[in-house]
Design a protein around this motif. Structure first.
Motif, PDB file in Angstrom:
ATOM      1  N   ASN A 160       0.870  -1.168  -0.108  1.00  0.00           N
ATOM      2  CA  ASN A 160      -0.022   0.066   0.015  1.00  0.00           C
ATOM      3  C   ASN A 160       0.793   1.465  -0.270  1.00  0.00           C
ATOM      4  OD1 ASN A 160       0.644   0.591   2.999  1.00  0.00           O
ATOM      5  ND2 ASN A 160      -0.842  -1.019   3.257  1.00  0.00           N
ATOM      6  N   TRP A 161       0.287   2.395   0.066  1.00  0.00           N
ATOM      7  CA  TRP A 161       1.065   3.406  -0.087  1.00  0.00           C
ATOM      8  C   TRP A 161       2.085   3.925   1.232  1.00  0.00           C
ATOM      9  CZ3 TRP A 161       0.622   8.033   3.081  1.00  0.00           C
ATOM     10  CH2 TRP A 161      -0.367   8.235   4.145  1.00  0.00           C
ATOM     11  N   THR A 162       1.997   3.351   2.410  1.00  0.00           N
ATOM     12  CA  THR A 162       2.935   3.141   3.229  1.00  0.00           C
ATOM     13  C   THR A 162       3.713   2.105   3.635  1.00  0.00           C
ATOM     14  OG1 THR A 162       1.257   2.539   4.837  1.00  0.00           O
ATOM     15  CG2 THR A 162       1.231   4.926   4.425  1.00  0.00           C
ATOM     16  N   THR A 163       3.193   1.105   3.071  1.00  0.00           N
ATOM     17  CA  THR A 163       3.981  -0.113   3.330  1.00  0.00           C
ATOM     18  C   THR A 163       4.214  -1.384   2.228  1.00  0.00           C
ATOM     19  OG1 THR A 163       2.767  -0.172   5.430  1.00  0.00           O
ATOM     20  CG2 THR A 163       4.059  -2.336   4.931  1.00  0.00           C
TER      21      THR A 163
END
Length: 298
Positions: free
Chosen positions: A105-108
């Motif tokens: 995802n956009w953080t991980t």
């Protein structure tokens, strides 16, 4: 119910599979014969399951064959066994991981499953249930030799976890690394202690870090048990903070680091008395495992 909540909260999906299996499959896995049905629905369901892995593996195969990049699921259900003329059933928890554990995802970034992910899941469950445990290596018919452990709480065996054997995975249709754990729900429930509360100590704790050089085959859990046994009543917590091999260490050796926290409920501890306890731990480790020790003070 609480067990299901913990596992779903961690990120697993619950599966529901039938209790029927093919007896020839169970025998090919190296397990004892499964209880046979007198009037099976189909030839593929001619026995009762002695393990949860068959149903979970089938669910994994179906999901992975339909475009899923990973499978992380658990199931709670009955397993069955027959011993001479006696018949027994037990409630078991099975957890199976394969492929990706976490989507990107956009953080991980995406994360793959591993034995350490499975170990962390089991540790989280036991911690939430307040069940103390110890871990020792074990042999298991469906788990790889040298990559399976038995988890116990005092004298009660809770279950096993490890890497599914390649031939067992292939037999069940899983042609990839697969990680599996199976625990007795009945044993887990028996091991949950009565929760009590006590006043926090108003006095500061003292921490000491030690490291021991031992054979690479030595389980960290065995070392931790020695530390707990010889640390005395003031030893409140033990954490493994390092497990290192290679580098400048001798071949066949590893360095295991422990952080020990000492505290008293009614007084401030002196450094000298803590040193006596640490010396006792170091002497016990040297005697029992023949390790080379070093220590730092914090």
């Amino acid at each position: 119910k609480r067990l299901r909540q913990i596992l779903v909260g961690i990120g697993l999906v619950e599966s529901r599979t039938v209790s029927f299996v093919r007896e020839s499959t169970v025998s090919a896995m190296g397990l004892p014969p499964a209880p046979l049905l007198l009037n099976p629905l189909t030839v593929d369901w001619d026995a009762l399951r002695p393990t949860m892995v068959v149903g979970l593996a089938g669910a994994a195969v179906r999901n992975l064959s339909r475009g899923r990049e990973g499978f992380a699921s658990f199931e709670i259900g009955k397993t069955f066994r027959v011993d001479d003329q006696s018949f027994d059933e037990e409630t078991k928890l099975g957890i199976l991981l394969a492929g990706k554990w976490q989507d990107a995802n956009w953080t991980t970034p995406a994360a793959s499953t591993s034995i350490f992910v499975l170990k962390g899941i089991i540790e989280s469950v036991l911690r939430d249930l307040h069940v103390p445990c110890n871990v020792v290596s074990s042999d298991n018919a469906i788990l790889e030799t040298g990559a399976s452990v038995l988890v116990s709480s005092e004298t009660i065996a809770l279950g096993t976890l490890g890497i599914l054997r390649r031939n067992v995975g292939a037999l069940l249709g899983l042609e990839r690394d697969t990680f599996y754990a199976e625990f007795s729900v009945d044993a887990l429930l028996k091991s949950i202690p009565t929760i009590g509360f006590k006043e926090f100590s108003r006095f500061p704790s003292v921490r000491r870090d030690i490291a021991v050089l031992v054979d690479s085959s030595m389980p960290a859990g065995q070392l931790q048990a020695i530390v707990a046994e010889h640390g005395g009543p003031l030893l409140k917590a033990i954490v493994v903070f390092d497990n290192f091999q290679g580098g400048g260490l001798p071949a066949g050796k590893k360095s295991v680091g422990f952080s020990m926290e000492f505290a008293s409920a009614d007084r401030t501890l002196f450094g000298d008395e803590v040193d006596v306890l640490v010396n006792s731990v170091e002497a016990a480790l040297a005697t029992h495992v023949g390790g080379i020790l070093r220590r730092t003070r914090v």
